[in-house]
Design a protein around this motif. Sequence first.
Motif, mmCIF file in Angstrom:
data_model
loop_
_atom_site.group_PDB
_atom_site.id
_atom_site.type_symbol
_atom_site.label_atom_id
_atom_site.label_comp_id
_atom_site.label_asym_id
_atom_site.label_seq_id
_atom_site.Cartn_x
_atom_site.Cartn_y
_atom_site.Cartn_z
ATOM 1 N N MET A 1 0.767 -1.174 0.046
ATOM 2 C CA MET A 1 -0.012 0.152 0.010
ATOM 3 C C MET A 1 0.597 1.025 0.087
ATOM 4 N N SER A 2 0.362 2.335 -0.825
ATOM 5 C CA SER A 2 1.174 3.576 -1.152
ATOM 6 C C SER A 2 1.378 4.271 0.512
ATOM 7 N N THR A 3 2.388 5.170 0.756
ATOM 8 C CA THR A 3 2.307 5.804 1.867
ATOM 9 C C THR A 3 1.022 6.648 1.824
ATOM 10 N N GLU A 4 0.877 7.464 0.808
ATOM 11 C CA GLU A 4 -0.208 8.241 0.438
ATOM 12 C C GLU A 4 -1.577 7.325 1.215
ATOM 13 N N GLN A 5 -1.788 6.223 0.622
ATOM 14 C CA GLN A 5 -3.157 5.657 1.135
ATOM 15 C C GLN A 5 -2.939 5.333 2.420
ATOM 16 N N ILE A 6 -1.998 4.832 3.217
ATOM 17 C CA ILE A 6 -1.983 4.775 4.342
ATOM 18 C C ILE A 6 -2.035 5.947 5.288
ATOM 19 N N GLU A 7 -1.419 7.265 4.945
ATOM 20 C CA GLU A 7 -1.651 8.395 5.550
ATOM 21 C C GLU A 7 -3.171 8.850 5.438
ATOM 22 N N MET A 8 -3.760 8.422 4.312
ATOM 23 C CA MET A 8 -5.372 8.767 4.218
ATOM 24 C C MET A 8 -6.161 8.075 5.036
ATOM 25 N N ARG A 9 -5.478 6.737 5.287
ATOM 26 C CA ARG A 9 -6.482 5.960 6.172
ATOM 27 C C ARG A 9 -6.132 6.049 7.518
ATOM 28 N N ARG A 10 -5.124 6.347 7.731
ATOM 29 C CA ARG A 10 -4.979 6.981 9.153
ATOM 30 C C ARG A 10 -5.366 8.153 9.566
ATOM 31 N N ALA A 11 -5.592 9.125 8.508
ATOM 32 C CA ALA A 11 -6.308 10.364 8.968
ATOM 33 C C ALA A 11 -7.633 10.243 9.235
ATOM 34 N N ALA A 12 -8.358 9.161 8.335
ATOM 35 C CA ALA A 12 -9.667 8.768 8.534
ATOM 36 C C ALA A 12 -10.009 7.984 9.853
ATOM 37 N N MET A 13 -9.144 7.250 10.452
ATOM 38 C CA MET A 13 -9.343 6.555 11.570
ATOM 39 C C MET A 13 -9.435 7.438 12.660
ATOM 40 N N ALA A 14 -8.449 8.621 12.587
ATOM 41 C CA ALA A 14 -8.158 9.581 13.623
ATOM 42 C C ALA A 14 -9.684 10.473 13.504
ATOM 43 N N LYS A 15 -9.898 10.759 12.420
ATOM 44 C CA LYS A 15 -11.490 11.353 12.433
ATOM 45 C C LYS A 15 -12.592 10.725 13.093
ATOM 46 N N ALA A 16 -12.642 9.113 12.502
ATOM 47 C CA ALA A 16 -13.587 8.403 13.004
ATOM 48 C C ALA A 16 -13.524 8.234 14.803
ATOM 49 N N MET B 1 -4.583 -1.927 11.065
ATOM 50 C CA MET B 1 -4.624 -0.680 11.482
ATOM 51 C C MET B 1 -5.663 -0.501 12.653
ATOM 52 N N THR B 2 -5.010 0.085 13.763
ATOM 53 C CA THR B 2 -5.550 0.155 14.863
ATOM 54 C C THR B 2 -5.529 1.841 15.501
ATOM 55 N N ALA B 3 -6.401 2.254 16.082
ATOM 56 C CA ALA B 3 -6.411 3.579 16.853
ATOM 57 C C ALA B 3 -7.466 3.473 18.112
ATOM 58 N N THR B 4 -6.527 3.958 19.174
ATOM 59 C CA THR B 4 -7.197 3.721 20.549
ATOM 60 C C THR B 4 -7.048 4.930 21.277
ATOM 61 N N VAL B 5 -8.227 5.442 22.057
ATOM 62 C CA VAL B 5 -8.121 6.446 22.550
ATOM 63 C C VAL B 5 -8.924 6.391 23.904
ATOM 64 N N ARG B 6 -8.312 7.122 25.019
ATOM 65 C CA ARG B 6 -8.592 6.894 26.337
ATOM 66 C C ARG B 6 -9.211 8.372 26.814
ATOM 67 N N THR B 7 -9.544 8.363 28.171
ATOM 68 C CA THR B 7 -9.858 9.686 28.781
ATOM 69 C C THR B 7 -8.989 10.745 28.490
ATOM 70 N N ASP B 8 -7.794 10.494 28.288
ATOM 71 C CA ASP B 8 -6.696 11.877 28.237
ATOM 72 C C ASP B 8 -6.778 12.357 26.597
ATOM 73 N N ALA B 9 -7.743 11.917 25.895
ATOM 74 C CA ALA B 9 -8.093 12.531 24.553
ATOM 75 C C ALA B 9 -6.842 12.242 23.612
ATOM 76 N N LYS B 10 -5.742 11.261 24.027
ATOM 77 C CA LYS B 10 -4.741 10.931 22.951
ATOM 78 C C LYS B 10 -5.078 9.797 22.128
ATOM 79 N N ILE B 11 -4.918 10.038 20.856
ATOM 80 C CA ILE B 11 -5.421 9.003 19.808
ATOM 81 C C ILE B 11 -4.071 8.332 19.506
ATOM 82 N N THR B 12 -3.937 7.060 19.854
ATOM 83 C CA THR B 12 -2.743 6.359 19.198
ATOM 84 C C THR B 12 -2.976 5.704 18.384
#
Length: 356
Positions: free
Chosen positions: A53-68, A329-340
């Motif tokens: 997968m291109s870096t661009e695609q990964i970046e796009m997916r990462r941004a979409a996950m953060a938004k979600a 691809m994973t994204a985790t958020v807790r009470t401290d509002a940091k999305i990993t």
Amino acid sequence: MKTVRLTALLLAAIAAVGAAIHFGLGAAARAALPPASGFVLVAHGGAGDYSKMSTEQIEMRRAAMAKAVQAGYAVLAKKGASLDAVEATIRVMEDSGLFDAGRGSYYTREGVPEMDAAIMDGRTLSAGSVASLKHVANPIHLARLVMEKTPHVMLVGEGAEEFAKSQGIEMVSPYLFFSEREWQRYKNAKSAAEKADEKKSAGLSPSEEHGTVGVVALDQAGNLAAGTSTGGTVMKMPGRVGDSPILGAGTYANNESCAVSGTGTGEFFMRNIVAADICERVRYLHVSLDQAANDVVMKELVEQHGDGGVIALDSKGNVATPFNTDGMMTATVRTDAKITLQSWSKNAKPVVVSAK
Ligand code: ASP
């Protein structure tokens, strides 16, 4: 001798009181203790081989996950229910067109998507699921309506779409799901399938990329929920249903054990009731969530060459995200509002962004 008998009696009495409390609470709703660690939400965007997968695609997916995940965070931060946070997060991913769910769904052999989804409430064990949808933009929302507005757990195909119409959901044209990316993937898979045997062309190739989406969440009241949405596997047969809408296979939530959403070749997740197996190991064997999830994904599935991964969350806020593919691809958020954001490739470093 007397002391031994007395101790035994005492232990039996404690066990009886424990059982009474347990069943008393379990009859209507699963016990929920406010989590010491506040709330937690974990999302996945599919397990598979991300090396091409291109870096661009990964970046796009990462941004979409953060938004979600921001959408889910907003619900939980306002003391909203985990069920609402799961739905809100998945809807954003379905709408992004970047994942194998909603607008970005893979196509069947006939060149159109057929989507599956499920949502489950760990507090009451209520659940709704849908399968083989062709005209619904947000399958996770329809799954939620099945749970809340019907006496059933699962509706499929035409019946599910008729029910959607009755609930005022707009039927969208299959063109809504058209993308050049998926059309190319379909054409490549089709020509590969023509050269391969029947079984391979049913989408059972283990190295394939997966882009299913799933979310597990624990809210401030201590309730767990899980949801999964998918277009299934590339070149699946029309009518094929995967693990995502099957409770206990690709999706499961129970306050007394854990919440799980899986991604991978669904046939293995169904045969191994992956999500339920993880939760029941926690419940009956009293092993840690991490051990249960790893034993199922990294041992049981690997032994059978079943590719995929899971996100799992228990009522104490422990998280496990094992995958036996190149990435997930994973994204985790807790009470401290940091999305990993992490693990789209085994060697990728995590990226932290704010949920606010
Ligand atoms: N588990 C999904 C299915 O088999 C596919 C995936 O996770 O990518 O339908």
